[in-house]
Scaffold this active site. Structure first.
Site, PDB file in Angstrom:
ATOM      1  N   LEU A  24      -1.532 -14.097  -5.297  1.00 24.02           N
ATOM      2  CA  LEU A  24      -0.501 -13.110  -5.626  1.00 24.02           C
ATOM      3  C   LEU A  24       0.789 -13.526  -4.924  1.00 24.02           C
ATOM      4  O   LEU A  24       0.755 -13.870  -3.738  1.00 24.02           O
ATOM      5  CB  LEU A  24      -0.918 -11.710  -5.157  1.00 24.02           C
ATOM      6  CG  LEU A  24      -2.124 -11.082  -5.861  1.00 24.02           C
ATOM      7  CD1 LEU A  24      -2.493  -9.775  -5.189  1.00 24.02           C
ATOM      8  CD2 LEU A  24      -1.838 -10.861  -7.333  1.00 24.02           C
ATOM      9  N   GLU A  31      -0.353  -1.137  -2.772  1.00 27.74           N
ATOM     10  CA  GLU A  31      -0.661  -1.482  -4.161  1.00 27.74           C
ATOM     11  C   GLU A  31      -2.080  -2.034  -4.261  1.00 27.74           C
ATOM     12  O   GLU A  31      -2.825  -1.709  -5.184  1.00 27.74           O
ATOM     13  CB  GLU A  31       0.374  -2.500  -4.686  1.00 27.74           C
ATOM     14  CG  GLU A  31       0.503  -2.524  -6.202  1.00 27.74           C
ATOM     15  CD  GLU A  31      -0.625  -3.237  -6.919  1.00 27.74           C
ATOM     16  OE1 GLU A  31      -0.999  -2.804  -8.032  1.00 27.74           O
ATOM     17  OE2 GLU A  31      -1.164  -4.236  -6.378  1.00 27.74           O
TER      18      GLU A  31
END
Length: 185
Positions: A24, A31
């Site tokens: 990521l 999140e």
């Protein structure tokens, strides 16, 4: 006809990027906690959710988090036999989305099904008749990515509000984002 409803869940930045070099491009604790809550939350303790992912997504999950806990992990790959011997016991390896759905249909204890990536798996799931909703975290910033979320057809998917999903802007460090839910018409 299968009763399995596919929910897609992803976080994408302004250019719809979802990953870079197998990871990521951002670190967003809240999140990530949202992802974990959404993909594990069930109505009763004897139930469990399934997560469907491609082999590359599986390979990108850090070893200490693999398989994703408290979820049935299903990995899609064309090399079923070679991957089956490498994954921990309990991880299901299938050649296609339809095979994943067939497996989930055979398990009365599976409550919700979450498609967690990557791009081609999201694309296949969005085109599948069983696709119900897309839970997309829209990150209000651009990142350099090499993997992207497919285009959402706004004729087919409409933005909806769900009670348990906060509508207000979320902020972590210098990054703000919104939790969005798109429902298939």
């Amino acid at each position: 006809m299968s009763k399995v409803k596919l929910n897609l869940i992803a976080a994408a930045c302004e250019n719809m990027g979802i990953g870079a070099n197998g990871t990521l491009p951002w670190r967003l604790k809240k999140e990530m906690a949202y992802f974990t809550t959404m993909t594990t939350k069930v109505s009763s303790p004897e139930r469990v959710n399934a997560v469907i992912m491609g082999r590359i997504t599986w390979d990108c999950i850090p070893d200490k988090y693999r398989p994703l806990s408290n979820r049935v992990n299903i990995v899609m790959t064309q090399q079923v036999e070679s991957l089956k011997s490498k994954v921990p016991e309990g991880v299901i390896v299938v050649p296609s989305l339809d095979e994943a759905i067939k497996y989930i249909d055979s398990r009365p204890d599976i409550e919700s099904t979450w498609v967690i990536g990557g791009s081609s798996i999201y694309q296949a799931a969005m085109e599948h008749p069983n696709c119900g909703k897309i839970y997309l975290t829209e990150i209000q910033k651009s990142f350099d990515c090499d993997t992207f979320f497919p285009n959402i057809d706004k004729q087919q998917f409409h933005l909806v509000n769900e009670e348990e999903i906060p509508e207000e802007r979320q902020v972590e460090g210098d990054i703000s984002y919104f939790f969005r839910v798109y429902k298939r018409l």
